[in-house]
Design an enzyme around this catalytic site. Structure first.
Site, PDB file in Angstrom:
ATOM      1  N   SER A  67     -22.346   5.282   9.153  1.00  0.00           N
ATOM      2  CA  SER A  67     -22.498   6.735   9.270  1.00  0.00           C
ATOM      3  C   SER A  67     -23.576   7.066  10.290  1.00  0.00           C
ATOM      4  O   SER A  67     -24.295   6.199  10.775  1.00  0.00           O
ATOM      5  CB  SER A  67     -22.856   7.357   7.911  1.00  0.00           C
ATOM      6  OG  SER A  67     -24.189   7.032   7.562  1.00  0.00           O
ATOM      7  N   SER A  69     -26.332   8.898   9.792  1.00  0.00           N
ATOM      8  CA  SER A  69     -27.545   9.420   9.165  1.00  0.00           C
ATOM      9  C   SER A  69     -28.828   8.898   9.793  1.00  0.00           C
ATOM     10  O   SER A  69     -29.894   9.472   9.577  1.00  0.00           O
ATOM     11  CB  SER A  69     -27.550   9.101   7.667  1.00  0.00           C
ATOM     12  OG  SER A  69     -27.722   7.709   7.449  1.00  0.00           O
ATOM     13  N   LYS A 124     -32.233   3.701   5.231  1.00  0.00           N
ATOM     14  CA  LYS A 124     -33.028   4.891   5.538  1.00  0.00           C
ATOM     15  C   LYS A 124     -34.419   4.438   5.979  1.00  0.00           C
ATOM     16  O   LYS A 124     -34.760   3.260   5.924  1.00  0.00           O
ATOM     17  CB  LYS A 124     -33.161   5.809   4.316  1.00  0.00           C
ATOM     18  CG  LYS A 124     -31.848   6.239   3.689  1.00  0.00           C
ATOM     19  CD  LYS A 124     -31.040   7.172   4.562  1.00  0.00           C
ATOM     20  CE  LYS A 124     -29.703   7.506   3.898  1.00  0.00           C
ATOM     21  NZ  LYS A 124     -28.835   8.304   4.803  1.00  0.00           N
ATOM     22  N   SER A 231     -28.199  13.792   6.694  1.00  0.00           N
ATOM     23  CA  SER A 231     -28.520  12.578   5.949  1.00  0.00           C
ATOM     24  C   SER A 231     -28.611  12.874   4.459  1.00  0.00           C
ATOM     25  O   SER A 231     -29.268  13.819   4.038  1.00  0.00           O
ATOM     26  CB  SER A 231     -29.855  11.997   6.442  1.00  0.00           C
ATOM     27  OG  SER A 231     -30.261  10.909   5.640  1.00  0.00           O
TER      28      SER A 231
END
Length: 267
Positions: A67, A69, A124, A231
């Site tokens: 993705s 994010s 993250k 995100s």
């Protein structure tokens, strides 16, 4: 698919056949006859599976970015390497730490098991460690009441599947010992309040329509995506428990669409 469990199962099966043959079966077998296939194949694959299992479990594990994010640090299609030992040695499959080493620090790019579904891996950036007070208000980040410096770097354009081109502002964010780039879209609110869920230690957070303040509990971490307005991160589903940590992302080793990204260090 639980690949570590599958790999462990194959290791046990092929290893059992190898041990059985080495200590018992080979002594009873006619030396002029070939090994049966059910012994030959497991014995051949056992050392390969053992090496792969040890590498993935204790040293380095590859992941693919699914993705956007973490744009601009990581883009869709990046294949990355994750250091499995920098935060301690963990038993494979159950992910239990047996040797303690370092702790994640602010600015680290962390791979972890998603708290709401541990079968899914997330990536993250750590912005808060145990005891930190994290405030995010009108897209400005504060750690322990100190503003995290941001410097505008220019506009940034990327493609979002199904939405086409997205234009955002790119900033250098000075968090921890280094700086990294983040994106912010001024047309999107910094917090989608309706998406905030109930999560463990939710009482440690105070939310408003423009932001929040959270105190990171012991043995937990607070994370954000570098693509701040696209995100799903600790703002919405809460803290990352220490036992969910997989490792620290450190390098891009492949990208089919952009060879220039190969070998880039992750900061």
């Amino acid at each position: 698919m639980n690949f570590p469990l599958i790999l462990f199962s194959l290791l046990v099966i092929t290893g059992a056949v190898w041990v059985l043959d080495y200590f018992i079966l080979r002594h009873k077998r006619d030396p002029d006859k070939e090994e049966p296939w059910w012994i030959e194949y497991p014995k051949s694959f056992f050392p390969i599976i053992l090496i792969v299992f040890c590498l993935r479990s204790f040293i380095i594990e590859p992941f693919k970015i699914p993705s956007g994010s973490m744009i601009p640090t990581l883009v869709v299609g990046d294949f990355i390497l994750v250091n499995k030992y920098t935060y301690g040695i963990r038993l494979p499959v159950i992910n239990k730490k047996i040797i303690d080493m370092n702790n994640p620090k602010a600015g680290d790019v962390l791979v972890f098991r998603y708290p709401e579904d541990p079968a899914v891996d997330y990536i993250k950036r750590v912005v808060g460690v145990p005891g930190d007070v994290i405030t995010y208000h009108n897209k400005q980040l504060f750690v322990n009441d100190k503003i995290v410096r941001q410097e505008y770097e220019g506009d940034y354009k990327y493609v979002e599947p199904g939405l086409g081109y997205i234009y955002s502002e790119k900033y250098a964010e000075y968090l921890g010992e280094t700086n990294h780039s983040i994106l912010m879209n001024q047309e999107i609110n910094g917090l989608q309040y309706s998406s905030v869920r109930v999560f463990p230690f939710r009482e440690n957070c105070q939310y408003s329509r423009t932001g929040f303040t959270c105190t990171v509990p012991p043995d937990n971490y607070f994370t954000l995506g570098d693509n701040r307005d696209s995100s799903s991160d600790s703002r919405y589903w809460g803290f990352v428990p220490e036992e969910n940590i997989v490792g620290k992302a450190f390098m891009i080793w492949w990208n089919f669409g952009d060879f220039d990204r190969i070998g880039m260090r992750i900061q």
